[in-house]
Design an enzyme around this catalytic site. Structure first.
Site, PDB file in Angstrom:
ATOM      1  N   GLY A 261      14.908  -5.095   5.428  1.00 41.60           N
ATOM      2  CA  GLY A 261      14.623  -4.772   3.859  1.00 41.60           C
ATOM      3  C   GLY A 261      15.739  -5.107   2.944  1.00 41.60           C
ATOM      4  O   GLY A 261      15.692  -4.335   1.969  1.00 41.60           O
TER       5      GLY A 261
ATOM      6  N   ASP B 252       8.104 -10.318   9.831  1.00 39.89           N
ATOM      7  CA  ASP B 252       7.055  -9.352   9.382  1.00 39.89           C
ATOM      8  C   ASP B 252       7.280  -8.010  10.721  1.00 39.89           C
ATOM      9  O   ASP B 252       6.660  -8.231  11.532  1.00 39.89           O
ATOM     10  CB  ASP B 252       5.853  -9.899   9.225  1.00 39.89           C
ATOM     11  CG  ASP B 252       4.576  -8.789   9.258  1.00 39.89           C
ATOM     12  OD1 ASP B 252       5.024  -7.522   8.983  1.00 39.89           O
ATOM     13  OD2 ASP B 252       3.730  -9.367   9.014  1.00 39.89           O
TER      14      ASP B 252
ATOM     15  N   TYR C 124       1.806   8.119   6.814  1.00 38.07           N
ATOM     16  CA  TYR C 124       3.266   7.917   6.189  1.00 38.07           C
ATOM     17  C   TYR C 124       4.167   8.804   6.631  1.00 38.07           C
ATOM     18  O   TYR C 124       5.183   8.820   7.270  1.00 38.07           O
ATOM     19  CB  TYR C 124       3.408   7.674   4.722  1.00 38.07           C
ATOM     20  CG  TYR C 124       4.645   7.551   4.145  1.00 38.07           C
ATOM     21  CD1 TYR C 124       5.515   6.536   4.245  1.00 38.07           C
ATOM     22  CD2 TYR C 124       5.290   8.505   3.623  1.00 38.07           C
ATOM     23  CE1 TYR C 124       6.971   6.328   3.731  1.00 38.07           C
ATOM     24  CE2 TYR C 124       6.654   8.871   3.088  1.00 38.07           C
ATOM     25  CZ  TYR C 124       7.238   7.355   3.253  1.00 38.07           C
ATOM     26  OH  TYR C 124       8.566   7.261   2.731  1.00 38.07           O
TER      27      TYR C 124
HETATM   28  N1  LIG Z   1      12.391   4.828  -3.175  1.00 38.25           N
HETATM   29  C1  LIG Z   1      12.192   5.922  -2.870  1.00 38.25           C
HETATM   30  O1  LIG Z   1      11.773   6.826  -3.847  1.00 38.25           O
HETATM   31  C2  LIG Z   1      12.117   6.420  -1.228  1.00 38.25           C
HETATM   32  C3  LIG Z   1      11.797   7.889  -1.063  1.00 38.25           C
HETATM   33  C4  LIG Z   1      11.813   8.442   0.354  1.00 38.25           C
HETATM   34  C5  LIG Z   1      12.083   7.272   1.299  1.00 38.25           C
HETATM   35  N2  LIG Z   1      12.240   6.108   1.135  1.00 38.25           N
HETATM   36  C6  LIG Z   1      12.560   5.067   2.076  1.00 38.25           C
HETATM   37  O2  LIG Z   1      13.823   4.225   1.732  1.00 38.25           O
HETATM   38  C7  LIG Z   1      13.352   3.088   2.102  1.00 38.25           C
HETATM   39  C8  LIG Z   1      13.585   1.950   1.023  1.00 38.25           C
HETATM   40  O3  LIG Z   1      12.818   2.253   0.053  1.00 38.25           O
HETATM   41  P1  LIG Z   1      12.588   1.289  -1.189  1.00 38.25           P
HETATM   42  O4  LIG Z   1      11.962   2.163  -2.163  1.00 38.25           O
HETATM   43  O5  LIG Z   1      13.522   0.459  -1.636  1.00 38.25           O
HETATM   44  O6  LIG Z   1      11.333   0.554  -0.639  1.00 38.25           O
HETATM   45  P2  LIG Z   1      10.514  -0.499  -1.040  1.00 38.25           P
HETATM   46  O7  LIG Z   1      10.608  -1.015  -2.823  1.00 38.25           O
HETATM   47  O8  LIG Z   1       8.990  -0.126  -1.111  1.00 38.25           O
HETATM   48  O9  LIG Z   1      10.770  -2.012  -0.206  1.00 38.25           O
HETATM   49  C9  LIG Z   1      10.285  -1.964   0.883  1.00 38.25           C
HETATM   50  C10 LIG Z   1      11.240  -2.716   1.845  1.00 38.25           C
HETATM   51  O10 LIG Z   1      10.634  -2.846   3.266  1.00 38.25           O
HETATM   52  C11 LIG Z   1      10.468  -3.945   3.474  1.00 38.25           C
HETATM   53  N3  LIG Z   1       9.031  -4.099   4.382  1.00 38.25           N
HETATM   54  C12 LIG Z   1       7.978  -3.473   4.109  1.00 38.25           C
HETATM   55  N4  LIG Z   1       6.853  -3.816   4.830  1.00 38.25           N
HETATM   56  C13 LIG Z   1       7.479  -4.732   5.725  1.00 38.25           C
HETATM   57  C14 LIG Z   1       7.126  -5.531   6.841  1.00 38.25           C
HETATM   58  N5  LIG Z   1       5.703  -5.521   7.039  1.00 38.25           N
HETATM   59  N6  LIG Z   1       8.093  -6.405   7.455  1.00 38.25           N
HETATM   60  C15 LIG Z   1       9.333  -6.472   7.077  1.00 38.25           C
HETATM   61  N7  LIG Z   1       9.749  -5.585   5.961  1.00 38.25           N
HETATM   62  C16 LIG Z   1       8.819  -5.043   5.497  1.00 38.25           C
HETATM   63  C17 LIG Z   1      10.228  -4.905   2.084  1.00 38.25           C
HETATM   64  O11 LIG Z   1      10.728  -6.388   2.564  1.00 38.25           O
HETATM   65  P3  LIG Z   1      10.225  -7.329   1.784  1.00 38.25           P
HETATM   66  O12 LIG Z   1      10.420  -7.198   0.343  1.00 38.25           O
HETATM   67  O13 LIG Z   1      11.059  -8.630   2.215  1.00 38.25           O
HETATM   68  O14 LIG Z   1       8.843  -7.674   2.025  1.00 38.25           O
HETATM   69  C18 LIG Z   1      11.238  -4.080   1.638  1.00 38.25           C
HETATM   70  O15 LIG Z   1      12.741  -4.513   1.596  1.00 38.25           O
HETATM   71  C19 LIG Z   1      12.144   2.850   2.921  1.00 38.25           C
HETATM   72  O16 LIG Z   1      12.189   3.091   4.251  1.00 38.25           O
HETATM   73  C20 LIG Z   1      11.630   4.020   2.308  1.00 38.25           C
HETATM   74  O17 LIG Z   1      10.416   4.277   2.848  1.00 38.25           O
HETATM   75  C21 LIG Z   1      12.224   5.796  -0.513  1.00 38.25           C
END
Ligand SMILES: NC(=O)c1ccc[n+]([C@@H]2O[C@H](COP(=O)([O-])OP(=O)(O)OC[C@H]3O[C@@H](n4cnc5c(N)ncnc54)[C@H](OP(=O)(O)O)[C@@H]3O)[C@@H](O)[C@H]2O)c1
Length: 241
Positions: A8, A59, A151
């Site tokens: 990701g 994916d 989740y």
């Molecule tokens: N942001 C927060 O506040 C927060 C809080 C708690 C935990 N987290 C965790 O931190 C991590 C990153 O957060 P984020 O906010 O940057 O996430 P995000 O903006 O929602 O981005 C999601 C990422 O996951 C990838 N992804 C989603 N579905 C997928 C699939 N089916 N196959 C392959 N890749 C997939 C996407 O890739 P593509 O774009 O290439 O499809 C993207 O890079 C996640 O694990 C999230 O749960 C984030």
């Protein structure tokens, strides 16, 4: 040469982690699903700085795509030093309405994919220097928020996977988790909900993607005696009731 694999890596947290590791001198294996274009741009940027960068698309909700990705990255990188399981799905659905397909996709991307990718990459990790696996979990993996049962279950499983693999893959491979709180509100996030969230964060601000990236760098470079731990990067939110 040290090499890091980040899932990701095309957007937000994953992109910041990839950038920080690239700036720290790591060669990169970058994964994306829909954000392949931005990952290719990141690859070009770091290739221009002399890094070796490979780009992989998959994916992660599809088990056969996870297996193919693992085989592809292992073949491209016989030695890996850092693996960051950042890709994740996030969706609110009331418990009574979660379909089996929604549940399986959530757990498939957030838990099964890291599980089987690490398994596929074990030979490369065992060949790495002081190798580290990092899981991006969530403070909601330990203290649930209503409306996110599937989740929260997926992230709770990832926390246990962190501890299980820290024990089983020691002493060579370290396995840790980073639990963000609220990092980078989506642009369309409701203003009142944003204020309410900020009131719950002792440090008084949302997290920046760089806050998470710096924690990954800390685990990779400065924490050789740390394994099986979950590091909250949440401005203190999980420290209070
Ligand atoms: N942001 C927060 O506040 C927060 C809080 C708690 C935990 N987290 C965790 O931190 C991590 C990153 O957060 P984020 O906010 O940057 O996430 P995000 O903006 O929602 O981005 C999601 C990422 O996951 C990838 N992804 C989603 N579905 C997928 C699939 N089916 N196959 C392959 N890749 C997939 C996407 O890739 P593509 O774009 O290439 O499809 C993207 O890079 C996640 O694990 C999230 O749960 C984030």
């Amino acid at each position: 040469m040290t090499t890091a694999f980040i899932t990701g890596a095309g957007v937000r947290v994953g992109s910041a982690v990839a950038r920080a590791l690239g700036q720290a001198g790591y060669d990169l294996a970058l994964h994306a699903n829909r954000s392949a274009e931005s990952v290719r741009a990141l690859a070009e940027e770091f290739e221009a700085l002399g890094r070796r960068v490979t780009v992989h698309t998959a994916d992660l909700s599809r088990p056969e795509a996870v297996d193919a990705l693992g085989a592809e990255v292992r073949a491209a990188h016989p030695a890996l030093d850092v693996v960051v399981h950042n890709a994740g799905l996030y969706a609110a659905v009331p418990f009574g309405a979660i379909t089996r397909a929604q549940y399986q996709t959530m757990v498939g991307v957030n838990l099964d994919a890291p599980f089987f990718l690490t398994q596929a990459l074990l030979p490369s990790l065992r060949a790495g220097m002081s190798p580290l696996v990092v899981h991006l979990t969530d403070i909601a993996g330990e203290r649930p928020v209503g409306g996110y049962a599937h989740y929260s279950v997926s992230k709770a499983g990832l926390i246990m996977l962190t501890r299980a693999l820290a024990v089983e893959l020691a002493p060579h491979v370290r396995v840790n988790a980073i639990s963000p709180g609220t990092v980078a509100f989506p642009e369309d996030f409701d203003a009142a909900a944003r204020e309410d969230t900020l009131r719950r964060i002792p440090l008084g601000r949302e997290g920046r993607v760089e806050d998470v990236a710096r924690a990954v760098l800390f685990l990779a470079r400065d924490a050789p005696y740390v394994t099986g731990q979950v590091l909250a990067v949440d401005g203190g939110r999980s420290a209070q009731l």
